[in-house]
Design a protein around this motif. Sequence first.
Motif, PDB file in Angstrom:
ATOM      1  N   ALA A 171      44.639  33.491  53.383  1.00 29.55           N
ATOM      2  CA  ALA A 171      44.097  34.200  52.225  1.00 29.55           C
ATOM      3  C   ALA A 171      45.064  34.051  51.052  1.00 29.55           C
ATOM      4  O   ALA A 171      46.273  33.929  51.242  1.00 29.55           O
ATOM      5  CB  ALA A 171      43.896  35.676  52.556  1.00 29.55           C
ATOM      6  N   LEU A 172      44.493  34.041  49.865  1.00 31.48           N
ATOM      7  CA  LEU A 172      45.304  33.970  48.653  1.00 31.48           C
ATOM      8  C   LEU A 172      45.405  35.387  48.098  1.00 31.48           C
ATOM      9  O   LEU A 172      44.397  35.991  47.730  1.00 31.48           O
ATOM     10  CB  LEU A 172      44.635  33.028  47.645  1.00 31.48           C
ATOM     11  N   SER A 196      40.377  29.366  44.579  1.00 25.82           N
ATOM     12  CA  SER A 196      41.666  28.824  44.172  1.00 25.82           C
ATOM     13  C   SER A 196      41.958  29.293  42.762  1.00 25.82           C
ATOM     14  O   SER A 196      41.069  29.704  42.027  1.00 25.82           O
ATOM     15  CB  SER A 196      41.657  27.296  44.231  1.00 25.82           C
ATOM     16  N   PHE A 197      43.220  29.210  42.441  1.00 27.33           N
ATOM     17  CA  PHE A 197      43.672  29.718  41.173  1.00 27.33           C
ATOM     18  C   PHE A 197      44.008  28.496  40.336  1.00 27.33           C
ATOM     19  O   PHE A 197      44.851  27.701  40.738  1.00 27.33           O
ATOM     20  CB  PHE A 197      44.913  30.545  41.466  1.00 27.33           C
ATOM     21  N   GLY A 198      43.352  28.325  39.210  1.00 29.92           N
ATOM     22  CA  GLY A 198      43.593  27.105  38.451  1.00 29.92           C
ATOM     23  C   GLY A 198      43.831  27.374  36.990  1.00 29.92           C
ATOM     24  O   GLY A 198      43.597  28.467  36.483  1.00 29.92           O
ATOM     25  N   ASP A 225      53.880  42.425  35.938  1.00 26.84           N
ATOM     26  CA  ASP A 225      54.331  41.286  36.707  1.00 26.84           C
ATOM     27  C   ASP A 225      53.358  41.026  37.837  1.00 26.84           C
ATOM     28  O   ASP A 225      52.642  41.921  38.275  1.00 26.84           O
ATOM     29  CB  ASP A 225      55.754  41.485  37.233  1.00 26.84           C
ATOM     30  N   TYR A 226      53.349  39.775  38.275  1.00 29.08           N
ATOM     31  CA  TYR A 226      52.386  39.406  39.293  1.00 29.08           C
ATOM     32  C   TYR A 226      53.062  38.516  40.318  1.00 29.08           C
ATOM     33  O   TYR A 226      54.127  37.931  40.069  1.00 29.08           O
ATOM     34  CB  TYR A 226      51.207  38.661  38.676  1.00 29.08           C
ATOM     35  N   GLN A 227      52.417  38.409  41.437  1.00 33.85           N
ATOM     36  CA  GLN A 227      52.899  37.559  42.497  1.00 33.85           C
ATOM     37  C   GLN A 227      51.704  36.947  43.206  1.00 33.85           C
ATOM     38  O   GLN A 227      50.711  37.626  43.426  1.00 33.85           O
ATOM     39  CB  GLN A 227      53.729  38.377  43.481  1.00 33.85           C
ATOM     40  N   ILE A 228      51.815  35.685  43.536  1.00 32.51           N
ATOM     41  CA  ILE A 228      50.737  35.011  44.248  1.00 32.51           C
ATOM     42  C   ILE A 228      51.280  34.487  45.565  1.00 32.51           C
ATOM     43  O   ILE A 228      52.294  33.781  45.584  1.00 32.51           O
ATOM     44  CB  ILE A 228      50.177  33.853  43.405  1.00 32.51           C
ATOM     45  N   GLN A 229      50.633  34.862  46.641  1.00 30.45           N
ATOM     46  CA  GLN A 229      51.121  34.495  47.961  1.00 30.45           C
ATOM     47  C   GLN A 229      49.995  33.942  48.825  1.00 30.45           C
ATOM     48  O   GLN A 229      48.832  34.273  48.620  1.00 30.45           O
ATOM     49  CB  GLN A 229      51.692  35.717  48.684  1.00 30.45           C
ATOM     50  N   ALA A 230      50.380  33.148  49.812  1.00 31.57           N
ATOM     51  CA  ALA A 230      49.454  32.749  50.863  1.00 31.57           C
ATOM     52  C   ALA A 230      49.801  33.563  52.100  1.00 31.57           C
ATOM     53  O   ALA A 230      50.943  33.572  52.535  1.00 31.57           O
ATOM     54  CB  ALA A 230      49.587  31.257  51.152  1.00 31.57           C
ATOM     55  N   LYS A 231      48.804  34.244  52.638  1.00 30.41           N
ATOM     56  CA  LYS A 231      49.073  35.194  53.705  1.00 30.41           C
ATOM     57  C   LYS A 231      47.896  35.280  54.647  1.00 30.41           C
ATOM     58  O   LYS A 231      46.771  34.929  54.279  1.00 30.41           O
ATOM     59  CB  LYS A 231      49.303  36.591  53.116  1.00 30.41           C
ATOM     60  N   ARG A 243      49.318  42.486  41.300  1.00 31.45           N
ATOM     61  CA  ARG A 243      49.727  42.681  39.916  1.00 31.45           C
ATOM     62  C   ARG A 243      50.061  44.142  39.647  1.00 31.45           C
ATOM     63  O   ARG A 243      49.382  45.044  40.114  1.00 31.45           O
ATOM     64  CB  ARG A 243      48.618  42.246  38.960  1.00 31.45           C
ATOM     65  N   ILE A 273      49.425  33.779  32.772  1.00 31.01           N
ATOM     66  CA  ILE A 273      48.262  34.095  33.580  1.00 31.01           C
ATOM     67  C   ILE A 273      47.460  35.120  32.798  1.00 31.01           C
ATOM     68  O   ILE A 273      47.940  36.175  32.481  1.00 31.01           O
ATOM     69  CB  ILE A 273      48.701  34.727  34.906  1.00 31.01           C
TER      70      ILE A 273
END
Lengths: 243, 243
Positions: free
Chosen positions: A211-212, A238-240, A187-193, A216, A80
């Motif tokens: 929400a996305l 969106s993250f692509g 480090d990172y984290q991607i969540q739907a919340k 980080r 990323i």
Amino acid sequence: MSNKTPAYLRIKNAILDNIHAGTWASGTAIPAEITLAEDFGVSRMTVNRAVKELEAERVLERRQGSGTYVAQQKYNNAHIEIRNIAKDINERFNHYRAQVIAQKTLDFEALNQPENHWLNALFFHSQPAHTDKLYQVCIVHYGDDLPIQYEDRWVNAAIIPDFINQDFSSINTSDYLIDHVPLEYGDYQIQAKLAPINVCEALQIQAYEPALLHARHTKSQGQPVTFVNMWHPGSRFSFGGRL
Amino acid sequence: MSNKTPAYLRIKNAILDNIHAGTWASGTAIPAEITLAEDFGVSRMTVNRAVKELEAERVLERRQGSGTYVAQQKYNNAHIEIRNIAKDINERFNHYRAQVIAQKTLDFEALNQPENHWLNALFFHSQPAHTDKLYQVCIVHYGDDLPIQYEDRWVNAAIIPDFINQDFSSINTSDYLIDHVPLEYGDYQIQAKLAPINVCEALQIQAYEPALLHARHTKSQGQPVTFVNMWHPGSRFSFGGRL
DNA sequence: CAGTGGTCTAGACCACCTG
DNA sequence: AGGTGGTCTAGACCACTGG
């Protein structure tokens, strides 16, 4: 003077100082554990902890039977990328705008408030010193006057003292950080919340709209630099990428 | 014991086993370091290493003066690589299971239905030939009987004609594809969305619970091979990784 | 072979939390 | 006050690497 700083942290910092000063260049071997133990007057296990943690942070590389080496400066290898929301929005929209919602300093007293304890865990090993400070900025990023990202960021003041004096409606936080510190690990984290109320309002979305969240945590030379929560409306973001 | 695996690893695995077996539930305290040291017949430092590593892996949470607790289990996944959900779940949970919901062939006639036009755009430049076919499979992936992923996949039958004859409750779709065709290019998108009703039901989540959707389109030698929507419950899944 | 990291021990003192 | 984790010691044996 009196250092109640744990020995393993003093050793980590000493090693980092040597790397930063250029005494120990990338790729070269640093002294053996036993040597460092003697130099610092500690046991080998203490040195082992310091070196092992720096290895986990990718500052050092260890090879059994061979030695411990200063890691090569790492470029962004297609993981990323460190994205710049301003550039991203400019690619897809006609107009980009940033609105600074808050910009403040959290001093020792503020850091000791219970609601901020999680920040101490991230930045100060849970034990902030009296001189420790964090900067906090909240910024809403708009594309064509539609909110695209709510950025909630904390920055270690000791590393970038001048951060708080910038005008982030014209300078991007990521740009500023990249220009002023070599970010080498994170480090990172991607969540739907579901986002908190205030974030929903800032993003102009309903409370039930997904929400996305992109969180980080970034370090430089072993020191925590910044932690950021980036909230995006699920409907507009969106993250692509490419494999 | 004369086992060649290091003691700290045996202890880590024993702790994980207890968590997976449900003996030590989320939020409860596990035995103290000194207790574990006696139980395993090792020194406290060895237990300390095992527990500290599990803490770094976010399996455990430690509070000085209080105890060590089982963390809220959250599934974590790095999305850069082509990941195998079966392997990922096996790393994190005790038991992995796949349930095939549907497995069918879309022929020329089916592809000309309006609701499938978007598939033609992806696979056949919007103009399917009479001989063109797509396979579709829907699979729910469970970790310890909790749904972690709803996989909705379409595959170009011309490239992998035998795909539809596999038993995907025992063979992973990704494994099969990787073994049978050189995947050389793809793009992905990650979104936060409300999932369709049928997906919510399959994932055992409420209709208003945010879902994390990971969509991927893969090509081989210039030909579209597969398109997949992977739906995850926002409460039980996040993408994570390191920079 | 000598030197390195990988692992482990059996103690110890301290800071912290909870009852 | 008693139990917990946080840290540290001064040794030890092993596996691996390199010349």
